[in-house]
Design a protein around this motif. Structure first.
Motif, PDB file in Angstrom:
ATOM      1  N   ARG A  19       1.009  -1.439   0.207  1.00 13.85           N
ATOM      2  CA  ARG A  19      -0.257   0.247  -0.074  1.00 13.85           C
ATOM      3  C   ARG A  19       0.603   1.145   0.473  1.00 13.85           C
ATOM      4  NH1 ARG A  19      -3.125  -1.051   4.950  1.00 13.85           N
ATOM      5  NH2 ARG A  19      -3.350  -3.687   4.768  1.00 13.85           N
ATOM      6  N   SER A  27      -9.654  -3.121   0.721  1.00 12.89           N
ATOM      7  CA  SER A  27      -8.691  -3.490  -0.144  1.00 12.89           C
ATOM      8  C   SER A  27      -9.026  -5.093  -0.135  1.00 12.89           C
ATOM      9  CB  SER A  27      -7.725  -4.236   1.240  1.00 12.89           C
ATOM     10  OG  SER A  27      -7.092  -5.044   0.448  1.00 12.89           O
ATOM     11  N   LEU A  96      -7.241  -1.132  -4.164  1.00 13.57           N
ATOM     12  CA  LEU A  96      -7.328  -0.859  -3.145  1.00 13.57           C
ATOM     13  C   LEU A  96      -7.969   0.264  -2.950  1.00 13.57           C
ATOM     14  CD1 LEU A  96      -3.712  -1.315  -2.056  1.00 13.57           C
ATOM     15  CD2 LEU A  96      -5.413  -2.996  -1.597  1.00 13.57           C
TER      16      LEU A  96
END
Lengths: 128, 128
Positions: A19, A27, A96
């Motif tokens: 990330r 996520s 994400l």
């Protein structure tokens, strides 16, 4: 939104989540798995082929468009090609995003468009 | 549909996927992660509390109902309680289904109902 697109002839290995932002609030990971029963027939697997350069261009086009409609932060797309036995994944997608709503919509619409407009084909075969 | 519901005060560890059926065609994993910025304020984390017996009963109720509307095969739900630093997951949900459509709907509606009707609260605190 940054994205990666990969094609592989090997079993899909879920890549570590890397990330880049402390703003990721959702996520989402999807795996499309080859099922044994399709149209009443017991399969051993499916054979996938792609016209890779065009598949990549279509995916890039759809991801750019969907990324504007449902803004997310990062996306990873991996499609396996060749023989995929029952129980193994032919597709992995990670999204994400800041919020779950956009991530769910991006994922759902991307897979719909993948089936409709990206040159990847599956064939039923008896064995590999 | 079989389901597991867990609450933990430790960091969430994604459990190994233990598919019971060769009919699983879609595996969907969601993690809800604590973001740094909320309402313009930079957080270090959030503190979660639950009234566990009732939270479990409400989740069981909603999962039974959603499982009839969007039939899936297996579901795992894990909610972390106590202090959760920015960047760590407070929630993990895995849905295994025959098809992606039902799995996406089940997941989306479950998280909506979780926020509306399950006694789990979050508080902003400066530190743990």
């Amino acid at each position: 939104m940054t994205f990666e697109i990969h094609f592989t002839h090997e079993p899909i290995v879920v890549p570590p989540e890397n990330r880049s932002s402390r703003e990721v609030g959702a996520s989402l990971e999807f795996q499309g798995i080859v099922r044994e029963m399709e149209n009443g027939q017991a399969l051993k697997g499916l054979f996938y082929e792609a016209y890779e350069p065009m598949a990549r261009r279509r995916l890039e086009y759809h991801l750019s468009e969907l990324g504007r409609e449902h803004p997310c932060l990062e996306m990873v797309f991996i499609h396996r090609l060749g023989w995929v036995p029952v129980g193994e994944a032919s597709l992995f997608i990670r999204v994400l995003g800041k919020h779950r709503g956009e991530a769910l919509k991006l994922l759902g619409e991307l897979v719909d468009r993948l089936k409709l407009d990206v040159p990847i084909w599956k064939q039923v075969r008896e064995t590999s």
